[in-house]
Design a protein around this motif. Sequence first.
Motif, short mmCIF file in Angstrom:
data_model
loop_
_atom_site.label_atom_id
_atom_site.label_comp_id
_atom_site.label_asym_id
_atom_site.label_seq_id
_atom_site.Cartn_x
_atom_site.Cartn_y
_atom_site.Cartn_z
N ALA A 170 10.18 30.35 7.43
CA ALA A 170 11.10 30.31 8.57
C ALA A 170 12.29 31.25 8.40
CB ALA A 170 11.59 28.88 8.80
N ILE A 171 12.51 31.72 7.19
CA ILE A 171 13.64 32.62 6.93
C ILE A 171 13.17 34.06 7.11
CG2 ILE A 171 15.33 33.40 5.23
CD1 ILE A 171 15.24 30.57 4.06
N THR A 172 13.47 34.62 8.25
CA THR A 172 13.12 36.00 8.56
C THR A 172 14.40 36.79 8.78
OG1 THR A 172 13.03 35.65 10.96
CG2 THR A 172 11.01 35.19 9.69
N GLY A 173 14.27 38.11 8.71
CA GLY A 173 15.44 38.95 8.94
C GLY A 173 16.08 38.72 10.30
N GLU A 177 19.82 37.13 10.91
CA GLU A 177 20.85 37.92 11.59
C GLU A 177 21.42 37.16 12.78
OE1 GLU A 177 19.26 41.73 12.63
OE2 GLU A 177 18.32 41.96 10.66
N ALA A 178 20.55 36.54 13.57
CA ALA A 178 21.02 35.78 14.74
C ALA A 178 21.90 34.61 14.31
CB ALA A 178 19.83 35.28 15.55
N ILE A 220 14.24 40.11 2.29
CA ILE A 220 14.66 39.57 3.59
C ILE A 220 16.16 39.37 3.67
CG2 ILE A 220 14.46 37.60 5.16
CD1 ILE A 220 11.64 37.13 3.99
N ILE A 221 16.72 38.61 2.74
CA ILE A 221 18.12 38.20 2.88
C ILE A 221 19.08 39.36 2.69
CG2 ILE A 221 19.91 36.63 2.05
CD1 ILE A 221 17.66 34.70 1.20
N GLU A 222 18.97 40.07 1.58
CA GLU A 222 19.90 41.18 1.33
C GLU A 222 19.82 42.28 2.39
OE1 GLU A 222 22.78 43.55 0.24
OE2 GLU A 222 22.48 41.55 -0.63
#
Length: 325
Positions: A170-173, A177-178, A220-222
Motif C-alpha cells: 500500500a506504500i507507493t510513491g 506524496e499525496a 519508494i520512500i526516499e
Amino acid sequence: MTAPIVITSGDPAGIGPDLMLDLPSRYADTALVVLADRQVLHDRARLLGVQATWPQWQPGDAPPTGPVLWHCPAGAPVTAGQPDPATGNGTLTMLGRAARGCLDGHFAALVTAPVAKSIIREGADPAFTGHTEFFAEQAGVDQVVMMLAAKTLRVALATTHLPLSQVAAAITGPALEATLRILCQDLRDKFAIDSPRILVLGLNPHAGEGGHLGREELEIIEPALEKLRRQGLRLTGPVPADTAFQPALLAQHDAVLAMYHDQGLPVLKYAGFGEAVNITLGLPFIRTSVDHGTAFDLAGSGRIRAGSLHAAIDLALELVEKRSS
C-alpha cells in the motif's frame, strides 16, 4: 459570531451518551450542538443519577449560546451496553446531518463520539467502514489522512487500518506524496504552522539499513521525499522508527508520519492515553474525535473517563479560533 461546533453522540448503546452528560456544566458558555436521541440522554442521565439540562434546537433557530440538543431519533429502544443493529440508520442519519451542516457552513467544526462499525454495517449500510471514509464521501474528497495528537506530539499515518501483510504494497510513491501534501497543507491551514517540519519514518527496521533489511526506503520512500523537498516541503527521513521518538528530534518537527498504524500510535497513546485526539486531515472542515471505542461494557456504569472528548472539543475550538484569526 462564530458558528457552533456540532458533536455526534456515537452509538446510542455505547458510552457516547454518557460522555455528553457533563457538557452542559463543563461547557456552559460554549456554543455546542449535540446530535442525540433525547430519550436516550434522559434515560442515561436517570441511570447515572445525573442532572443535565438540554435546550432543544434545530436548524433555523437562533444561534446557541451554550450546549443544546438537536434531537436525532435512535430508531429503536436503547438499552445501555446492548448494541442493536436497528439503531444503525439513526446513527448514519446523525452523521449525515453533522457533515452536511459543516459543508453548508452552519457548523464551525465537527467532534465525534465513537460508533460501532459492525452495528452500522449489519443494520444500515454493509459498505460502511468508518467515520473517516463516510465524511470523505460526503465531502467528495478522494483522500484523507488520519492524525492523532496528544499534548505536543502529532502522529499521522501513511496507511491506516490494514493487516500488516498488506502494508508494504500500500506504500507507493504517489500515495505517499499525496499524504504528505495533505499533512503539510492542513498543518498550515488548520494549525497555523507557516512552514511545517515533518519527520518521516522508514518502513523497515533501521529504515532498511541501506537495503539490507528491505528496499522500500531506497526505491519508494526516499525518492518521494526528495521530489517533495524540491517542491519546498520540509521533510526529514526516512528515519528508523525505534530512534525517531526522542525528545530532541521531536522538538525539531511539527508532526511525525508513520508508515502504519502500530508503528506510530502506540508511542502516541503512551504519551497521552485517554487524552489523545483523532483529527481527519484533508476534509474541507475541521473534524476531531475521541481516540477510543464505544466501550459497551462501560455504558451506564459511571466509570468512564471523558478526557479524550474534552481534548477533542478543546482542540476543535482552538482550530476554529486559529482559522478565524
